[in-house]
Write an enzyme that holds these catalytic residues in place. Structure first.
Site, short mmCIF file in Angstrom:
data_model
loop_
_atom_site.label_atom_id
_atom_site.label_comp_id
_atom_site.label_asym_id
_atom_site.label_seq_id
_atom_site.Cartn_x
_atom_site.Cartn_y
_atom_site.Cartn_z
N HIS A 1 16.81 19.20 28.45
CA HIS A 1 15.90 18.52 27.52
C HIS A 1 15.42 17.15 28.00
O HIS A 1 14.64 16.50 27.33
CB HIS A 1 16.53 18.39 26.12
CG HIS A 1 17.54 17.27 26.02
ND1 HIS A 1 18.83 17.39 26.49
CD2 HIS A 1 17.45 16.02 25.53
CE1 HIS A 1 19.47 16.27 26.26
NE2 HIS A 1 18.67 15.40 25.68
C1 UD1 Z 1 16.08 12.27 21.95
C2 UD1 Z 1 16.59 11.03 22.67
C3 UD1 Z 1 17.51 11.46 23.81
C4 UD1 Z 1 18.61 12.40 23.33
C5 UD1 Z 1 18.01 13.56 22.55
C6 UD1 Z 1 19.12 14.37 21.94
C7 UD1 Z 1 15.07 9.10 22.74
C8 UD1 Z 1 14.09 8.35 23.57
N1 UD1 Z 1 15.50 10.26 23.26
O1 UD1 Z 1 15.30 13.01 22.87
O2 UD1 Z 1 18.12 10.31 24.36
O3 UD1 Z 1 19.29 12.89 24.45
O4 UD1 Z 1 17.17 13.04 21.50
O5 UD1 Z 1 18.72 15.66 21.66
O6 UD1 Z 1 15.43 8.65 21.67
N2 UD1 Z 1 11.00 17.78 18.24
C9 UD1 Z 1 10.90 18.82 17.34
N3 UD1 Z 1 11.76 18.80 16.27
C10 UD1 Z 1 12.67 17.82 16.05
C11 UD1 Z 1 12.73 16.77 16.97
C12 UD1 Z 1 11.89 16.77 18.07
O7 UD1 Z 1 10.09 19.73 17.48
O8 UD1 Z 1 13.41 17.89 15.05
C13 UD1 Z 1 10.11 17.83 19.43
C14 UD1 Z 1 8.82 17.03 19.22
O9 UD1 Z 1 7.80 17.71 19.89
C15 UD1 Z 1 9.11 15.73 19.95
C16 UD1 Z 1 10.04 16.16 21.07
O10 UD1 Z 1 10.80 17.24 20.53
O11 UD1 Z 1 7.95 15.10 20.41
C17 UD1 Z 1 10.96 15.07 21.54
O12 UD1 Z 1 11.72 14.53 20.44
P1 UD1 Z 1 12.28 13.02 20.52
O13 UD1 Z 1 13.16 12.75 19.37
O14 UD1 Z 1 11.15 12.07 20.77
O15 UD1 Z 1 13.11 13.00 21.85
P2 UD1 Z 1 14.22 14.03 22.37
O16 UD1 Z 1 13.68 14.70 23.58
O17 UD1 Z 1 14.72 14.87 21.26
N1 UDP Z 2 24.67 20.67 20.87
C1 UDP Z 2 24.64 21.51 19.76
N2 UDP Z 2 23.81 22.59 19.78
C2 UDP Z 2 22.99 22.88 20.84
C3 UDP Z 2 23.02 22.01 21.96
C4 UDP Z 2 23.86 20.92 21.94
O1 UDP Z 2 25.38 21.28 18.80
O2 UDP Z 2 22.26 23.87 20.77
C5 UDP Z 2 25.55 19.48 20.85
C6 UDP Z 2 26.51 19.38 22.01
O3 UDP Z 2 27.73 20.04 21.73
C7 UDP Z 2 26.70 17.87 22.15
C8 UDP Z 2 25.38 17.31 21.70
O4 UDP Z 2 24.73 18.34 20.96
O5 UDP Z 2 27.70 17.41 21.27
C9 UDP Z 2 24.54 16.90 22.87
O6 UDP Z 2 23.27 16.57 22.44
P1 UDP Z 2 22.01 16.54 23.39
O7 UDP Z 2 22.26 17.34 24.61
O8 UDP Z 2 20.83 16.89 22.54
O9 UDP Z 2 21.85 14.99 23.71
P2 UDP Z 2 22.51 13.98 24.77
O10 UDP Z 2 23.99 14.08 24.66
O11 UDP Z 2 21.97 14.33 26.11
O12 UDP Z 2 21.98 12.66 24.32
#
Ligand code: UD1
Ligand code: UDP
Length: 355
Positions: free
Chosen positions: A203
């Site tokens: 991601h």
């Molecule tokens: C965010 C965090 C990242 C973290 C991740 C955990 C920032 C800059 N990044 O990244 O550090 O590792 O969360 O998962 O804060 N979207 C949906 N539904 C949702 C949320 C997001 O469709 O409920 C889609 C949207 O198109 C959005 C994209 O995902 O633009 C990215 O979401 P965003 O919260 O900006 O960043 P993450 O990639 O989720």
């Molecule tokens: N996780 C989850 N379901 C999923 C993928 C990840 O519950 O389908 C959990 C995972 O066990 C971990 C956390 O989400 O605790 C990690 O989140 P993510 O990879 O989105 O973010 P990051 O840790 O890179 O910020």
């Protein structure tokens, strides 16, 4: 003590519940969800299964550019901090929700406490790296998860208010491992029996927003003879569609929606190898003793690599394939991230400081 906690993204719900459950024994907590993650499977599912109380406020900010998202969160949070006048504002990790909370707290009379302080990838192109650095420098109380994180803070001149309590995600995992064994039926749900499988997640923008990298990662996973279970973040689905790779991914991998924490821990525990660019998942693989192949050039969780159970391969096809053929095995019984009681320790420290 009155605490206002700010969460917003999937890993923050998983971190916050272990502190929240301790905090609420003797203190008052107002839980604010920024709405950064809003899909059922990235948000509600965690509140349901972790026993994290319903948020007192959901700011409903949603997906925006970095500046718009952070700024909109700040405006709303400022109002809530004025309204509740808490003793402590508690934030987690390194997302835009974390940074918004930190900037707001730094301008008003509230102690800012940062859980998961001191982590550094030394890659300033990651949005998270700036979020971490800025949040740490705005914080009054810092909870690094390891000695290395303490040293990072020291090297930036932050030595006051630093408490190495271990990693809250270790607490979460210890709880989940037990509960998941009783409750999760994910293997049956997705039709996995005794066969060996890989578990993959991708991601990070560095991988999802670069067609060549994403395509290479998909191709190597698809070439592996084992089944590849791939719970896909919505960002990844969007990019697969955009790059015309979704059909291939669907036909070559077991592409599923993101799953809840208990199901994800169950999938991790049963996997032969975990392939990921997630921060939290690298650690969970380490705690569970499952080999981890990390699709990044660097990591904040260096101890997992040093222990031997994690290898950094970036998006290099040969390096990924080699690591899948001969997965990294931990050769150490070191416990660099504490003893699984971080939640309790955080509350004890805050309690003492507030007296
Ligand atoms: C965010 C965090 C990242 C973290 C991740 C955990 C920032 C800059 N990044 O990244 O550090 O590792 O969360 O998962 O804060 N979207 C949906 N539904 C949702 C949320 C997001 O469709 O409920 C889609 C949207 O198109 C959005 C994209 O995902 O633009 C990215 O979401 P965003 O919260 O900006 O960043 P993450 O990639 O989720
Ligand atoms: N996780 C989850 N379901 C999923 C993928 C990840 O519950 O389908 C959990 C995972 O066990 C971990 C956390 O989400 O605790 C990690 O989140 P993510 O990879 O989105 O973010 P990051 O840790 O890179 O910020």
């Amino acid at each position: 003590m009155d605490v206002l906690t700010v969460v917003g993204a999937r890993p923050q719900f998983i971190k916050a519940f272990v502190v929240s459950r301790e905090l609420r024994v003797e203190h008052d907590e107002v839980l604010v969800h920024t709405g950064q993650h809003y899909d059922e499977e990235l948000s509600d599912v965690f509140f349901d299964e972790l026993g994290l109380p319903e948020p007192d406020h959901n700011l409903g900010i949603g997906s925006e550019s970095h500046a718009t998202q952070t700024a909109r969160m700040m405006v709303e949070l400022e109002g809530l901090v004025e309204e509740y006048d808490p003793d402590v504002l508690l934030c987690y990790g390194d997302t835009n929700s974390t940074l918004a909370a930190a900037i707001v707290a730094s301008k008003v009379d509230v102690e800012l406490a940062h859980v998961e302080a001191g982590l550094r990838s030394f890659n300033r192109e990651m949005p998270e790296e700036m979020n971490r650095i800025l949040t740490d420098h705005a914080s009054d109380v810092l909870f690094p998860p390891s000695d290395r994180a303490v040293r990072h803070l020291e090297s930036e001149g932050i030595t006051e208010g630093v408490y190495n309590v271990g990693d809250v995600m270790y607490d979460s995992l210890l709880w989940a491992r037990e509960v998941a064994a009783e409750r999760s039926t994910v293997h049956e749900d997705i039709g996995i029996g005794d066969e060996a499988y890989l578990l993959a997640t991708v991601h990070r923008p560095r991988n999802t927003d670069d067609r060549d990298r994403l395509k290479t990662i998909l191709a190597v996973l698809a070439a592996d003879p084992r089944e590849v279970v791939f719970p896909a973040h919505p960002r990844t689905i969007n990019q697969l569609e955009r790059y015309d790779l979704l059909e291939t991914a669907e036909s070559e991998l077991t592409l599923i929606d993101p799953v809840g924490y208990l199901d994800f821990v169950t999938l991790q525990a049963g996997a032969e190898v975990i392939v990921t660019d997630s921060g939290g998942i690298q650690k969970e693989a380490f705690f569970l003793g499952v080999p981890c192949v990390t699709l990044r050039e660097e990591t904040e969780w260096v101890e997992t690599v040093e222990a031997g159970g994690n290898v950094l391969v970036g998006a290099d096809a040969d390096a990924i394939a080699e690591a899948l053929a001969d997965p990294p095995r931990s050769s150490s019984d070191a416990e660099p991230y504490g003893d699984g009681t971080a939640g309790e320790k955080i509350v004890d420290v805050l309690d003492e400081l507030s007296e």
